[in-house]
Design an enzyme around this catalytic site. Structure first.
Site, PDB file in Angstrom:
ATOM      1  N   ASP A   8     -21.431 -11.370 -51.429  1.00 25.88           N
ATOM      2  CA  ASP A   8     -22.174 -12.446 -50.671  1.00 25.88           C
ATOM      3  C   ASP A   8     -22.075 -12.286 -49.232  1.00 25.88           C
ATOM      4  O   ASP A   8     -22.904 -13.094 -48.405  1.00 25.88           O
ATOM      5  CB  ASP A   8     -22.137 -13.847 -51.326  1.00 25.88           C
ATOM      6  N   SER A   9     -21.338 -11.759 -48.566  1.00 29.26           N
ATOM      7  CA  SER A   9     -21.302 -11.149 -47.136  1.00 29.26           C
ATOM      8  C   SER A   9     -22.600 -10.720 -46.856  1.00 29.26           C
ATOM      9  O   SER A   9     -22.917 -10.879 -45.439  1.00 29.26           O
ATOM     10  CB  SER A   9     -20.133 -10.513 -46.702  1.00 29.26           C
ATOM     11  N   ASP A  34     -20.933 -10.266 -56.329  1.00 27.02           N
ATOM     12  CA  ASP A  34     -20.489 -11.854 -56.200  1.00 27.02           C
ATOM     13  C   ASP A  34     -21.495 -12.774 -56.906  1.00 27.02           C
ATOM     14  O   ASP A  34     -22.793 -12.901 -56.552  1.00 27.02           O
ATOM     15  CB  ASP A  34     -20.353 -12.221 -54.566  1.00 27.02           C
ATOM     16  N   LYS A  47     -18.012 -11.345 -59.620  1.00 21.76           N
ATOM     17  CA  LYS A  47     -16.780 -12.054 -59.002  1.00 21.76           C
ATOM     18  C   LYS A  47     -17.169 -13.619 -58.622  1.00 21.76           C
ATOM     19  O   LYS A  47     -18.315 -13.908 -58.002  1.00 21.76           O
ATOM     20  CB  LYS A  47     -16.491 -11.481 -57.617  1.00 21.76           C
ATOM     21  N   GLU A  72     -15.340 -17.106 -56.741  1.00 23.41           N
ATOM     22  CA  GLU A  72     -14.330 -17.912 -55.870  1.00 23.41           C
ATOM     23  C   GLU A  72     -13.564 -18.774 -56.541  1.00 23.41           C
ATOM     24  O   GLU A  72     -14.291 -20.018 -56.942  1.00 23.41           O
ATOM     25  CB  GLU A  72     -14.978 -18.000 -54.647  1.00 23.41           C
ATOM     26  N   GLU A  80      -7.663 -12.863 -50.527  1.00 24.12           N
ATOM     27  CA  GLU A  80      -8.277 -12.792 -49.021  1.00 24.12           C
ATOM     28  C   GLU A  80      -7.419 -13.511 -48.079  1.00 24.12           C
ATOM     29  O   GLU A  80      -7.064 -14.641 -48.196  1.00 24.12           O
ATOM     30  CB  GLU A  80      -9.614 -13.177 -48.963  1.00 24.12           C
TER      31      GLU A  80
HETATM   32  N1  LIG Z   1     -19.045  -9.427 -41.726  1.00 29.94           N
HETATM   33  C1  LIG Z   1     -18.235  -9.970 -42.525  1.00 29.94           C
HETATM   34  N2  LIG Z   1     -16.824  -9.295 -42.783  1.00 29.94           N
HETATM   35  C2  LIG Z   1     -16.235 -10.146 -43.827  1.00 29.94           C
HETATM   36  O1  LIG Z   1     -14.895  -9.612 -43.946  1.00 29.94           O
HETATM   37  C3  LIG Z   1     -16.748 -11.262 -44.335  1.00 29.94           C
HETATM   38  C4  LIG Z   1     -18.050 -11.817 -44.064  1.00 29.94           C
HETATM   39  N3  LIG Z   1     -18.774 -11.055 -43.283  1.00 29.94           N
HETATM   40  N4  LIG Z   1     -18.417 -12.866 -44.679  1.00 29.94           N
HETATM   41  C5  LIG Z   1     -17.713 -13.459 -45.932  1.00 29.94           C
HETATM   42  C6  LIG Z   1     -16.338 -13.413 -45.649  1.00 29.94           C
HETATM   43  C7  LIG Z   1     -15.845 -14.360 -44.466  1.00 29.94           C
HETATM   44  N5  LIG Z   1     -14.666 -13.541 -43.926  1.00 29.94           N
HETATM   45  C8  LIG Z   1     -14.026 -13.707 -43.167  1.00 29.94           C
HETATM   46  C9  LIG Z   1     -14.426 -14.375 -42.036  1.00 29.94           C
HETATM   47  C10 LIG Z   1     -13.611 -14.793 -40.830  1.00 29.94           C
HETATM   48  C11 LIG Z   1     -12.252 -14.229 -40.840  1.00 29.94           C
HETATM   49  C12 LIG Z   1     -11.582 -14.122 -39.666  1.00 29.94           C
HETATM   50  O2  LIG Z   1     -10.353 -13.709 -39.743  1.00 29.94           O
HETATM   51  N6  LIG Z   1     -12.002 -15.065 -38.406  1.00 29.94           N
HETATM   52  C13 LIG Z   1     -11.546 -14.840 -37.099  1.00 29.94           C
HETATM   53  C14 LIG Z   1     -11.033 -16.321 -36.674  1.00 29.94           C
HETATM   54  C15 LIG Z   1      -9.973 -16.640 -37.646  1.00 29.94           C
HETATM   55  C16 LIG Z   1      -9.289 -17.999 -37.437  1.00 29.94           C
HETATM   56  O3  LIG Z   1      -9.936 -19.086 -37.027  1.00 29.94           O
HETATM   57  O4  LIG Z   1      -8.155 -17.868 -37.045  1.00 29.94           O
HETATM   58  C17 LIG Z   1     -10.362 -13.958 -36.534  1.00 29.94           C
HETATM   59  O5  LIG Z   1     -10.492 -13.235 -35.594  1.00 29.94           O
HETATM   60  O6  LIG Z   1      -9.399 -13.385 -37.502  1.00 29.94           O
HETATM   61  C18 LIG Z   1     -11.693 -13.331 -41.753  1.00 29.94           C
HETATM   62  C19 LIG Z   1     -12.554 -13.189 -43.051  1.00 29.94           C
HETATM   63  C20 LIG Z   1     -14.505 -12.310 -44.949  1.00 29.94           C
HETATM   64  N7  LIG Z   1     -15.959 -12.244 -45.358  1.00 29.94           N
HETATM   65  C1  LIG Z   2     -14.922  -9.906 -48.394  1.00 26.81           C
HETATM   66  C2  LIG Z   2     -15.301  -9.547 -49.765  1.00 26.81           C
HETATM   67  C3  LIG Z   2     -13.954  -9.711 -50.735  1.00 26.81           C
HETATM   68  C4  LIG Z   2     -16.266 -10.544 -50.256  1.00 26.81           C
HETATM   69  O1  LIG Z   2     -16.251 -11.314 -51.032  1.00 26.81           O
HETATM   70  C5  LIG Z   2     -17.749 -10.315 -49.765  1.00 26.81           C
HETATM   71  O2  LIG Z   2     -17.838  -9.048 -48.872  1.00 26.81           O
HETATM   72  O3  LIG Z   2     -18.563 -11.092 -49.861  1.00 26.81           O
HETATM   73 MG   LIG Z   3     -17.763 -12.598 -51.213  1.00 24.72          MG
END
Ligand SMILES: Nc1nc(=O)c2c([nH]1)NC[C@@H]1CN(c3ccc(C(=O)N[C@@H](CCC(=O)O)C(=O)O)cc3)CN21
Ligand SMILES: CC(C)C(=O)C(=O)O
Ligand SMILES: [Mg+2]
Length: 271
Positions: free
Chosen positions: A51-52, A90, A120, A122, A189
């Site tokens: 769903d990303s 998803d 999948k 959540e 995750e």
């Molecule tokens: N492009 C993309 N990649 C992804 O991995 C992803 C999506 N979209 N959309 C759905 C979820 C959202 N996800 C995410 C979103 C943000 C972080 C993240 O770590 N963001 C920042 C800020 C975190 C914080 O507030 O500390 C980082 O720099 O780590 C990780 C996974 C994983 N998934």
């Molecule tokens: C980040 C992965 C695990 C996911 O759920 C997504 O891409 O939507």
């Molecule tokens: Mg997802």
């Protein structure tokens, strides 16, 4: 006898065998036909129609707006391209939480209308009834614990989850519950590597990590992130394997230049 070369399809049983013999599972997202064909040919074990897509395909800030119809559209395109990979889709936000009959109906629509192989969802114990009901229809289910982006407004941030004992304990219980219900695998995750390690060791079924360290049974990333197409997103867990945005910008700006310069098309490129 079929004349074309058949490739042996990865199944949920293949993934279990891989964990049993200590072979890591490679998983990556794809949302369209052309990309899925490249991912499949490169030897991916599992393609996630995540769903990303809401973020990287449609430009939404969160995964919440994407609809079941839109997920089916993306999944059906991926199914037409992938010959070897197991295809997991998803269930989008609002199509399974709090109503197990709706959850089953959503999962059946995905299986029937896209041809994908698994769904999948959540969450843990809160969605146990939905997971169970989907499984009764013979639809393989993958769990997803830790940072669950469909609940972003409950948590408020995308920071690491389950750092505190109480949340870690709930995650351990949720993982065991999902396994007991019959899930074939669980995405973990953005949780501490040490927690992902103990969870992976305590489960028979494979864990697939994203930001969950080196001890998971497999890894998953969003393809636009690892190819360097989605340039703004650089969390610590991401390894960028290419700079496709630069490659594409270069090609596209060369095209603009050539058109403006009346260089394209030339005599050989016309009829
Ligand atoms: N492009 C993309 N990649 C992804 O991995 C992803 C999506 N979209 N959309 C759905 C979820 C959202 N996800 C995410 C979103 C943000 C972080 C993240 O770590 N963001 C920042 C800020 C975190 C914080 O507030 O500390 C980082 O720099 O780590 C990780 C996974 C994983 N998934
Ligand atoms: C980040 C992965 C695990 C996911 O759920 C997504 O891409 O939507
Ligand atoms: Mg997802």
């Amino acid at each position: 006898m079929s004349v074309h070369k058949d490739v042996k399809r990865i199944t949920t049983h293949t993934l279990q065998e891989m964990k049993n013999r200590g072979e890591k599972i490679a998983m990556l997202t794809a949302y369209d036909y052309s990309m899925a064909a490249i991912v499949d040919a490169a030897g991916m074990d599992v393609i996630l129609v995540g769903d990303s897509a809401s973020n990287v395909m449609a430009g939404h800030e969160t995964t919440l707006p994407i609809t079941l119809d839109q997920m089916i559209y993306h999944a059906s395109a991926v199914v037409r391209a992938a010959r070897r990979a197991l295809i997991v889709v998803d269930l989008p936000f609002g199509t399974y939480q709090g109503n197990s009959k709706e959850a089953l109906a959503s999962a059946i629509r995905i299986m029937k209308e896209s041809g994908a192989h698994a769904v999948k969802l959540e969450g843990g114990i809160e969605i146990a009834e939905s997971v169970s009901r989907i499984l009764t229809a013979g639809i393989p289910v993958m769990g997803h614990l830790g940072l669950t982006p469909q609940s972003i407004y409950k948590f408020g941030t995308y920071t690491v989850r389950a750092k505190e004992d109480a949340e870690a304990q709930k995650l351990r219980e949720d993982a065991l519950k999902l396994q007991e219900l019959g899930c074939f695998g669980i995405v973990l995750e953005k949780i501490p590597a040490a927690l992902a390690k103990t969870v992976s060791e305590s489960l028979v079924i494979p864990t697939i990590g994203i930001g969950a360290g080196q001890f998971c049974d497999g890894q998953v990333l969003v393809i636009h992130d690892m190819l360097g197409i989605n340039k703004g997103f650089k969390p610590r867990f991401l390894r960028q394997y290419a700079d496709l945005a630069d490659v594409m910008n270069n090609a596209i700006s060369n095209y603009v230049t050539d058109v403006k310069a009346k260089d394209f098309p030339n005599e050989k490129e016309q009829y």
